[in-house]
Enzyme design. Structure first.
Site, short mmCIF file in Angstrom:
data_model
loop_
_atom_site.label_atom_id
_atom_site.label_comp_id
_atom_site.label_asym_id
_atom_site.label_seq_id
_atom_site.Cartn_x
_atom_site.Cartn_y
_atom_site.Cartn_z
N ASP A 30 25.15 -14.88 -48.50
CA ASP A 30 24.96 -15.26 -47.09
C ASP A 30 26.27 -15.06 -46.36
OD1 ASP A 30 24.87 -16.96 -44.66
OD2 ASP A 30 22.96 -17.63 -45.47
N ILE A 31 26.17 -14.43 -45.19
CA ILE A 31 27.37 -14.10 -44.42
C ILE A 31 28.16 -15.35 -44.01
CG2 ILE A 31 26.36 -14.06 -42.08
CD1 ILE A 31 27.68 -11.20 -41.85
N ASN A 86 14.35 -23.40 -45.44
CA ASN A 86 13.91 -23.88 -44.12
C ASN A 86 12.65 -23.13 -43.70
OD1 ASN A 86 16.29 -25.46 -43.98
ND2 ASN A 86 17.44 -23.70 -43.21
N GLN A 93 14.95 -23.01 -39.53
CA GLN A 93 14.85 -21.59 -39.90
C GLN A 93 15.28 -20.73 -38.72
OE1 GLN A 93 10.92 -20.33 -41.22
NE2 GLN A 93 11.71 -18.40 -42.06
N HIS A 99 13.27 -17.00 -47.30
CA HIS A 99 14.49 -16.93 -48.10
C HIS A 99 14.83 -18.30 -48.68
CE1 HIS A 99 15.61 -17.71 -43.90
NE2 HIS A 99 16.59 -18.46 -44.39
N HIS A 101 18.12 -20.46 -49.94
CA HIS A 101 19.59 -20.56 -50.00
C HIS A 101 19.98 -21.15 -51.35
CE1 HIS A 101 20.48 -20.32 -45.54
NE2 HIS A 101 19.23 -20.71 -45.47
P1 5GP Z 1 18.05 -20.00 -42.06
O1 5GP Z 1 18.78 -20.74 -40.99
O2 5GP Z 1 16.94 -19.15 -41.47
O3 5GP Z 1 17.56 -20.86 -43.19
O4 5GP Z 1 19.13 -19.06 -42.73
C1 5GP Z 1 19.42 -17.76 -42.31
C2 5GP Z 1 20.71 -17.38 -42.96
O5 5GP Z 1 20.86 -15.98 -42.86
C3 5GP Z 1 21.95 -18.01 -42.31
O6 5GP Z 1 22.61 -18.83 -43.27
C4 5GP Z 1 22.78 -16.81 -41.90
O7 5GP Z 1 24.17 -16.99 -42.14
C5 5GP Z 1 22.23 -15.70 -42.75
N1 5GP Z 1 22.33 -14.38 -42.13
C6 5GP Z 1 21.89 -14.03 -40.89
N2 5GP Z 1 22.14 -12.73 -40.66
C7 5GP Z 1 22.73 -12.24 -41.78
C8 5GP Z 1 23.23 -10.95 -42.15
O8 5GP Z 1 23.17 -9.97 -41.40
N3 5GP Z 1 23.78 -10.82 -43.38
C9 5GP Z 1 23.86 -11.88 -44.25
N4 5GP Z 1 24.42 -11.63 -45.43
N5 5GP Z 1 23.41 -13.10 -43.94
C10 5GP Z 1 22.85 -13.29 -42.72
#
Ligand code: 5GP
Ligand code: ZN
Length: 141
Positions: A30-31, A86, A93, A99, A101
């Site tokens: 994750d970035i 999420n 989310q 996905h 984590h």
């Molecule tokens: P969510 O909030 O939907 O559970 O998590 C989405 C996750 O995707 C976030 O933690 C965010 O940092 C990660 N993310 C979003 N865009 C990118 C990307 O382009 N590359 C990577 N490696 N992670 C991403």
């Protein structure tokens, strides 16, 4: 290029730090790196959330989650590991491609925390039973 950022990552149209891939799943860092080694495991096919994910893909995703979890444990020696998933905007989310984590945990100040309020005292025995019946009705078909 797909309008979904994670579909674009699977297709190789957007670069990612891939750590695992098999027929059905893909894993990458994750970035945001909430903690060192913070990784995401995703199905290669686009499904928005848990409610949309076919059972066969769920099995594949969680097999990969466990494989990657073992690798993170061996690589970084965390003291623990949280799985976070999420589902829906209200649940936090932000990317609408399913996905999981994987967040290695080092100590209480490592950057990850979840608010966890207790409200059990607001639920009577009768209320719990009413809720249990509501759910049982949905599971009994
Ligand atoms: P969510 O909030 O939907 O559970 O998590 C989405 C996750 O995707 C976030 O933690 C965010 O940092 C990660 N993310 C979003 N865009 C990118 C990307 O382009 N590359 C990577 N490696 N992670 C991403
Ligand atoms: Zn997608």
């Amino acid at each position: 290029m797909s309008s979904c950022i994670f579909c674009s990552i699977v297709a190789g149209d957007i670069p990612s730090k891939k750590i695992y891939e098999d027929e059905h799943t893909y894993a990458f860092f994750d970035i945001s790196q909430v903690t060192k080694g913070h990784a995401l495991v995703i199905p290669k096919h686009h499904h928005e959330n848990l409610f949309d994910l076919p059972e066969s893909e769920l099995t594949s995703v969680y097999q990969s989650v466990q494989k990657v979890a073992h690798a993170l444990k061996e690589a970084f020696s965390p003291a623990g590991l949280n799985l976070v998933n999420n589902n829906g905007q209200a649940a936090g989310q932000t990317v609408f491609h399913y996905h999981v984590h994987l967040i290695p945990r080092y100590d209480v100040t490592d950057g990850f925390g979840a608010k966890w309020e207790e409200h059990g005292s607001e639920y009577t025995e009768e209320k719990f039973e009413e809720m249990r019946v509501d759910v049982l009705k949905k599971l009994s078909n």
